[in-house]
Design a protein around this motif. Structure first.
Motif, short mmCIF file in Angstrom:
data_model
loop_
_atom_site.label_atom_id
_atom_site.label_comp_id
_atom_site.label_asym_id
_atom_site.label_seq_id
_atom_site.Cartn_x
_atom_site.Cartn_y
_atom_site.Cartn_z
N VAL A 176 1.03 -1.37 -0.18
CA VAL A 176 0.01 0.03 -0.04
C VAL A 176 0.77 1.19 0.16
O VAL A 176 1.99 1.24 0.54
CB VAL A 176 -1.06 0.04 1.04
N ALA A 177 0.36 2.23 -0.63
CA ALA A 177 0.87 3.58 -0.69
C ALA A 177 -0.01 4.49 -0.55
O ALA A 177 -1.10 4.46 -1.01
CB ALA A 177 1.84 3.91 -1.96
N LEU A 178 0.25 5.63 0.41
CA LEU A 178 -0.71 6.56 0.60
C LEU A 178 -0.12 7.83 -0.19
O LEU A 178 0.92 8.38 -0.01
CB LEU A 178 -0.77 7.00 2.03
N ILE A 179 -1.04 8.69 -0.93
CA ILE A 179 -0.97 9.70 -1.73
C ILE A 179 -1.91 10.78 -1.52
O ILE A 179 -3.07 10.42 -1.01
CB ILE A 179 -0.48 9.55 -3.07
N GLY A 180 -1.69 11.95 -1.86
CA GLY A 180 -2.68 13.11 -1.96
C GLY A 180 -3.15 13.53 -3.35
O GLY A 180 -2.13 13.71 -4.17
N ARG A 181 -4.29 13.48 -3.60
CA ARG A 181 -4.89 13.93 -4.84
C ARG A 181 -5.61 15.42 -4.63
O ARG A 181 -6.46 15.58 -3.74
CB ARG A 181 -5.70 12.95 -5.64
N PRO A 182 -5.35 16.46 -5.51
CA PRO A 182 -6.03 17.51 -5.55
C PRO A 182 -7.57 17.26 -5.36
O PRO A 182 -8.40 16.71 -5.88
CB PRO A 182 -5.66 18.46 -6.73
N ASP A 183 -8.37 18.39 -4.30
CA ASP A 183 -9.53 18.16 -4.05
C ASP A 183 -10.19 19.76 -3.83
O ASP A 183 -9.56 20.46 -3.20
CB ASP A 183 -9.75 17.24 -2.85
N PRO A 184 -11.07 19.94 -4.14
CA PRO A 184 -11.77 21.11 -4.31
C PRO A 184 -12.14 21.79 -2.75
O PRO A 184 -12.01 22.78 -2.41
CB PRO A 184 -12.92 21.49 -5.29
N ASP A 185 -12.43 20.80 -2.15
CA ASP A 185 -12.99 20.94 -0.72
C ASP A 185 -11.89 20.82 0.29
O ASP A 185 -11.68 21.64 1.49
CB ASP A 185 -14.12 20.08 -0.28
N TRP A 186 -11.02 19.79 0.04
CA TRP A 186 -10.12 19.50 1.48
C TRP A 186 -8.71 19.88 0.75
O TRP A 186 -7.86 19.90 1.78
CB TRP A 186 -10.01 17.78 1.50
N GLY A 187 -8.50 20.64 -0.29
CA GLY A 187 -7.23 20.83 -0.85
C GLY A 187 -6.52 19.68 -1.26
O GLY A 187 -5.99 19.45 -2.35
N HIS A 188 -6.33 18.64 -0.47
CA HIS A 188 -5.80 17.35 -0.94
C HIS A 188 -6.77 16.20 -0.37
O HIS A 188 -7.02 16.32 0.98
CB HIS A 188 -4.37 16.97 -0.87
N ARG A 189 -7.31 15.18 -1.01
CA ARG A 189 -7.82 14.06 -0.44
C ARG A 189 -6.69 12.85 -0.27
O ARG A 189 -5.92 12.67 -0.94
CB ARG A 189 -9.01 13.62 -1.15
#
Length: 384
Positions: free
Chosen positions: A316-329
């Motif tokens: 498993v790897a954890l990453i952030g994806r751009p999100d309009p509400d959270w900044g990154h999800r």
């Protein structure tokens, strides 16, 4: 001025002999990863511009457009280049010797009874440093071309007492076959045996420079100084900041690039961490790895460790994806375990929320057949 000689040959006794020959001539080595495609090898060579190369036949051949190294330089080792062009990290004979001696002291290495095993890629600091420290301290070393579990166990049975591994290699061999195992690269297991020492370091530090035995506080090598935050104004204990290091085992600089050192010879690592009240360093991770979601910071490693403990998760790897509400999800990229039903997002969230803050739980789940990694087992998050 000396010649930079690329070593484009497989691991084995000839590798040690080639290093000694280059050094005896007053030149420096540049290890090349011969497992790479030719185009990638050429890219590395173009970035560091050696003046000669030694290939599998053992012959040294001149190369056009080579650029000399400074007197005293011993090694130019290219970083992996996972984000941009490779950087040539320059170590001097002085920094190599300082690293070798400090590690020898930390591990109580006895050249008359100990033997190192080098079985990690020699084009990376984790493998190369084993060979270099063996040469400097005249400690016997056995060099393998690549990691092979059976060959590693066999080397231990024939007298190898010290080895550097990454987690995925450690999982394939009995740790008690060696007196001491250094573990680096990807995140080290928390339930490791007593003789397995977790290390913190990077190419620029010449090897691991902070050691932590199971159940004990992290200890820096002799001569290494650590500060968190600006060296002239460190942050208070428990406050997160950039880790700065200083010591004789650090590199001289980057080839063809500006020196990265701050005033006083401090190296800003790009890693974030905290210092505890007792002076122990706690590494959070690379500055670029942290995920800021809803104003909260999420470090991938603790979440990944929890999720990797599930029977239905192979990797498993954890990453952030751009999100309009959270900044990154927060996104969990999972390789499912064979023979198990695929986990659901709710399953993963329940696992995380039982141990970590709710914002650290993934909000999205992606499945992959495999995770892209460097040869040392580090996940290449930029490719996810």
């Amino acid at each position: 001025m000396g010649l930079l000689v690329a070593l484009a040959l497989p691991g084995g006794p000839s590798y040690e002999a080639a290093i000694r020959r280059v050094w005896d001539a007053g030149n420096a080595i540049a290890p090349i990863d011969v497992r790479l495609p030719e185009a990638e090898q050429a890219r590395v060579m173009a970035a560091i511009r050696p003046g000669a190369v030694i290939e599998a036949d053992g012959e040294q051949r001149s190369l056009p457009d080579g650029v000399p190294v400074e007197t005293g330089d011993a090694v130019v080792i290219a970083t992996s280049g996972t984000a941009g062009e490779p950087k040539g990290v320059i170590h001097t004979h002085g920094s190599v010797q300082a690293s070798a001696e400090a590690i020898g002291t930390a591990l109580a290495v006895d050249p008359t009874t100990d033997r190192w095993l080098a079985c990690l890629p020699l084009a990376h600091i984790g493998g190369l440093a084993v060979v270099l420290r063996s040469i400097v301290t005249e400690t016997p070393v056995e060099i393998h071309d690549r990691f092979d579990a059976a060959a590693t166990i066999d080397a231990a049975s024939r007298g190898a007492t010290l080895v550097s591994l990454v987690t995925r290699a450690l999982n394939q061999v009995p740790a008690d076959a060696f007196r001491t195992v250094l573990i680096g690269g990807a995140a080290s297991p928390t339930d490791r045996p007593a003789n397995v020492i977790a290390t913190y370091g990077m190419t620029e530090t010449g090897s691991g420079v902070v050691y932590q035995a199971p159940g004990e506080r992290p200890v820096p090598l002799d001569g290494l100084s650590i500060t968190v935050g600006p060296p002239n104004d460190p942050v208070s204990p428990g406050t997160e900041g950039e880790i700065h290091l200083r010591g004789p085992m650090l590199f001289r600089g980057y080839r063809f690039r500006d020196t990265p050192f701050a005033d006083g010879g401090w190296f800003p690592t790009g890693d974030l961490g905290t210092m505890t009240e007792d002076g122990s360093l706690v590494v959070a991770g690379r500055r670029g790895d942290v995920i800021v979601t809803g104003g909260e910071k999420v470090w991938p490693e603790p979440v990944e460790r929890l999720l990797a403990g599930r029977e239905d998760v192979a990797e498993v790897a954890l990453i952030g994806r751009p999100d309009p509400d959270w900044g990154h999800r927060v996104v969990a990229v999972v390789v499912p375990a064979d023979g198990q039903p695929r986990p659901s997002l709710d399953d993963l969230r329940d696992t995380v929320q039982g141990q970590l803050p709710v914002w650290a739980a993934p909000k999205e789940l992606e499945f992959r057949d495999a995770l892209p990694k460097t040869s040392l087992g580090k996940v290449r998050r930029t490719l996810l």
